[in-house]
Scaffold this motif. Structure first.
Motif, PDB file in Angstrom:
ATOM      1  N   ALA A 169       0.849  -1.188   0.000  1.00 13.99           N
ATOM      2  CA  ALA A 169       0.000   0.000   0.000  1.00 13.99           C
ATOM      3  C   ALA A 169       0.883   1.236   0.000  1.00 13.99           C
ATOM      4  N   ILE A 170       0.381   2.294  -0.615  1.00 10.33           N
ATOM      5  CA  ILE A 170       1.106   3.560  -0.731  1.00 10.33           C
ATOM      6  C   ILE A 170       0.214   4.689  -0.215  1.00 10.33           C
ATOM      7  N   GLN A 171       0.811   5.596   0.517  1.00  4.87           N
ATOM      8  CA  GLN A 171       0.099   6.777   1.011  1.00  4.87           C
ATOM      9  C   GLN A 171       1.020   7.975   0.867  1.00  4.87           C
ATOM     10  N   MET A 172       0.534   9.006   0.201  1.00  2.00           N
ATOM     11  CA  MET A 172       1.338  10.217   0.047  1.00  2.00           C
ATOM     12  C   MET A 172       0.425  11.436   0.064  1.00  2.00           C
ATOM     13  N   GLY A 173       1.001  12.556   0.433  1.00  2.00           N
ATOM     14  CA  GLY A 173       0.221  13.780   0.481  1.00  2.00           C
ATOM     15  C   GLY A 173       1.106  14.995   0.594  1.00  2.00           C
ATOM     16  N   ASN A 174       0.493  16.146   0.462  1.00  2.00           N
ATOM     17  CA  ASN A 174       1.211  17.402   0.588  1.00  2.00           C
ATOM     18  C   ASN A 174       0.302  18.438   1.230  1.00  2.00           C
ATOM     19  N   SER A 175       0.855  19.156   2.185  1.00  2.00           N
ATOM     20  CA  SER A 175       0.131  20.216   2.873  1.00  2.00           C
ATOM     21  C   SER A 175       0.779  21.546   2.512  1.00  2.00           C
ATOM     22  N   LEU A 176      -0.012  22.442   1.941  1.00  2.00           N
ATOM     23  CA  LEU A 176       0.474  23.749   1.508  1.00  2.00           C
ATOM     24  C   LEU A 176      -0.120  24.826   2.404  1.00  2.00           C
ATOM     25  N   LYS A 177       0.740  25.628   2.985  1.00  2.00           N
ATOM     26  CA  LYS A 177       0.299  26.697   3.859  1.00  2.00           C
ATOM     27  C   LYS A 177       0.557  28.039   3.208  1.00  2.00           C
ATOM     28  N   PHE A 178      -0.471  28.887   3.197  1.00  2.00           N
ATOM     29  CA  PHE A 178      -0.326  30.223   2.650  1.00  2.00           C
ATOM     30  C   PHE A 178      -1.123  31.191   3.523  1.00  2.00           C
ATOM     31  N   ASN A 179      -0.419  32.191   4.042  1.00  3.01           N
ATOM     32  CA  ASN A 179      -0.998  33.141   4.988  1.00  3.01           C
ATOM     33  C   ASN A 179      -1.595  32.389   6.175  1.00  3.01           C
ATOM     34  N   ASP A 180      -2.888  32.575   6.432  1.00  3.38           N
ATOM     35  CA  ASP A 180      -3.551  31.905   7.544  1.00  3.38           C
ATOM     36  C   ASP A 180      -4.354  30.694   7.088  1.00  3.38           C
ATOM     37  N   ALA A 181      -4.155  30.241   5.881  1.00  2.71           N
ATOM     38  CA  ALA A 181      -4.906  29.112   5.345  1.00  2.71           C
ATOM     39  C   ALA A 181      -3.952  27.969   5.007  1.00  2.71           C
ATOM     40  N   LYS A 182      -4.512  26.757   4.978  1.00  7.79           N
ATOM     41  CA  LYS A 182      -3.718  25.583   4.645  1.00  7.79           C
ATOM     42  C   LYS A 182      -4.594  24.583   3.908  1.00  7.79           C
ATOM     43  N   ALA A 183      -4.062  24.001   2.852  1.00 13.79           N
ATOM     44  CA  ALA A 183      -4.784  22.989   2.077  1.00 13.79           C
ATOM     45  C   ALA A 183      -3.923  21.738   1.988  1.00 13.79           C
ATOM     46  N   THR A 184      -4.545  20.596   2.180  1.00 14.00           N
ATOM     47  CA  THR A 184      -3.845  19.309   2.162  1.00 14.00           C
ATOM     48  C   THR A 184      -4.562  18.335   1.261  1.00 14.00           C
ATOM     49  N   ILE A 185      -3.810  17.637   0.440  1.00 15.54           N
ATOM     50  CA  ILE A 185      -4.374  16.578  -0.399  1.00 15.54           C
ATOM     51  C   ILE A 185      -3.617  15.294  -0.122  1.00 15.54           C
ATOM     52  N   GLU A 186      -4.339  14.178  -0.062  1.00 11.41           N
ATOM     53  CA  GLU A 186      -3.729  12.893   0.262  1.00 11.41           C
ATOM     54  C   GLU A 186      -4.191  11.834  -0.737  1.00 11.41           C
ATOM     55  N   PHE A 187      -3.275  10.955  -1.102  1.00 15.15           N
ATOM     56  CA  PHE A 187      -3.534   9.883  -2.066  1.00 15.15           C
ATOM     57  C   PHE A 187      -3.175   8.546  -1.397  1.00 15.15           C
ATOM     58  N   VAL A 188      -4.097   7.578  -1.465  1.00 11.13           N
ATOM     59  CA  VAL A 188      -3.881   6.257  -0.879  1.00 11.13           C
ATOM     60  C   VAL A 188      -4.230   5.204  -1.901  1.00 11.13           C
ATOM     61  N   ALA A 189      -3.357   4.217  -2.107  1.00 10.25           N
ATOM     62  CA  ALA A 189      -3.626   3.144  -3.047  1.00 10.25           C
ATOM     63  C   ALA A 189      -3.100   1.832  -2.482  1.00 10.25           C
TER      64      ALA A 189
END
Length: 331
Positions: free
Chosen positions: A311-331
């Motif tokens: 199994a594989i799990q990867m993601g990235n969390s991007l922070k900009f100013n006071d906001a943050k967005a995260t995307i994750e992929f699992v297979a």
């Protein structure tokens, strides 16, 4: 025609203006909520100030405190609702910054629609009963010794390995608490971590005794390489074994458990994992990988073999100013 089905899960997390929409945000594994991966162990045994603890005693080099808490959680959905009322206590102690103690215990009762509580309460892993009123209690804690080269702990709790937003594929903390022994040996940029835990099996032997649970244990060890505070690479092994007492073969954190398990007649379950965490600019990238029942000879010769599952799990969390967005992929 042979069709291979791959299950893919893509998760997205968004946090705006300081309000995090998911409590389990990605983070460097060494900063997760567990002792044997912790860089700063003192954070796992927080001491309250004198203004917040009910009982407090301290000397020049030692401190002990005790506090009590109580609360009521109300949950409602459509026409169903329930309350959970609880009482608890917390004890923390620090002796000369060498020996740390932490205990948290609580007990509570469910009122209202108990069937709805059974189906929706996240606390339903440890139900006990008192007459017709469902009751739930639990205790967590640890005792930690800090040495110059190692950190050793005995406790009851749950642990996690690998950054994630929906639960790590390597070791997940969405479980009931368990007793454990852990150690962290520090060699500078390289560290060796070890965890041995006692589990309760799903099935029981009811032939002779009521609730006659077989012995079951979980062991993991991993090597970390962290050249700086922004990068971490690790590799490790899991072992699940049982139907016997604690096996000294699995109390050696510096050996290869897969070879040990093979020499014990392949009667235990072995798993290999690895991962990395990388912080750069405003990004936090993470990657987790697990390989179960590795049989190299069958990996390409027989791809449909029941072994060699991964199994594989990867993601990235991007922070900009006071906001943050995260995307994750699992297979």
């Amino acid at each position: 025609m042979k069709i291979k089905i791959i299950f893919l899960i893509i998760l997205v997390q968004i946090s705006l203006f300081g309000f995090n929409l998911n409590w389990n945000e990605p983070q460097i594994s060494s900063n997760c909520n567990l002792f044997f991966l912790a860089e700063n162990v003192t954070e796992t045994v927080p001491l309250l100030s004198e203004n917040f603890s009910l009982l407090h005693y301290s000397t020049n080099k030692s401190k002990i405190e005790m506090s009590f808490f109580s609360g009521n959680d109300f949950v409602a959905k459509s026409d169903s609702m329930y309350d959970f009322f609880y009482l608890g206590a917390e004890i923390n102690a620090n002796i000369k910054n060498k020996l740390l103690f932490h205990t948290n215990c609580w007990s509570g009762y469910f009122f209202g629609d108990t069937d709805f509580a059974f189906a929706h309460s996240p606390l339903n892993d440890g139900w006990t009963y008192n007459s017709d009123i469902p009751m739930l209690d639990n205790v967590t804690g640890n005792m930690t010794y800090l040495a110059e080269f190692a950190k050793i702990s005995v406790g009851r709790g749950k642990h996690q390995i690998g950054s994630n937003i929906a639960g790590s594929i390597i070791l997940n903390d969405k479980s009931d608490d368990y007793g454990y022994f852990s150690a962290n040996f520090n060699f500078g940029k390289i560290s060796l971590q070890f965890l041995h835990a006692t589990l309760i099996p799903d099935g029981i032997d009811t032939l002779y005794f009521y609730k006659n649970y077989d012995d079951k244990y979980f062991v993991t060890h991993k090597i970390n390489w962290s050249p700086n505070s922004n990068f971490e690479l690790f590799i490790g092994e899991h072992i699940v074994y049982g139907s016997r007492s604690v096996d000294p073969n699995y109390l050696l954190p510096h050996t290869f458990y897969r070879i040990t398990e093979h020499r014990l007649n392949d009667r235990d379950n072995a798993l290999i994992y690895s991962g990395l965490n990388w912080k750069f600019h405003h990004n936090n990238f993470y990657f987790n990988f697990i390989f179960d029942e590795l049989v190299p000879a069958e990996f390409f010769a027989n791809p449909n073999d029941w072994r060699n599952k991964y199994a594989i799990q990867m993601g990235n969390s991007l922070k900009f100013n006071d906001a943050k967005a995260t995307i994750e992929f699992v297979a």
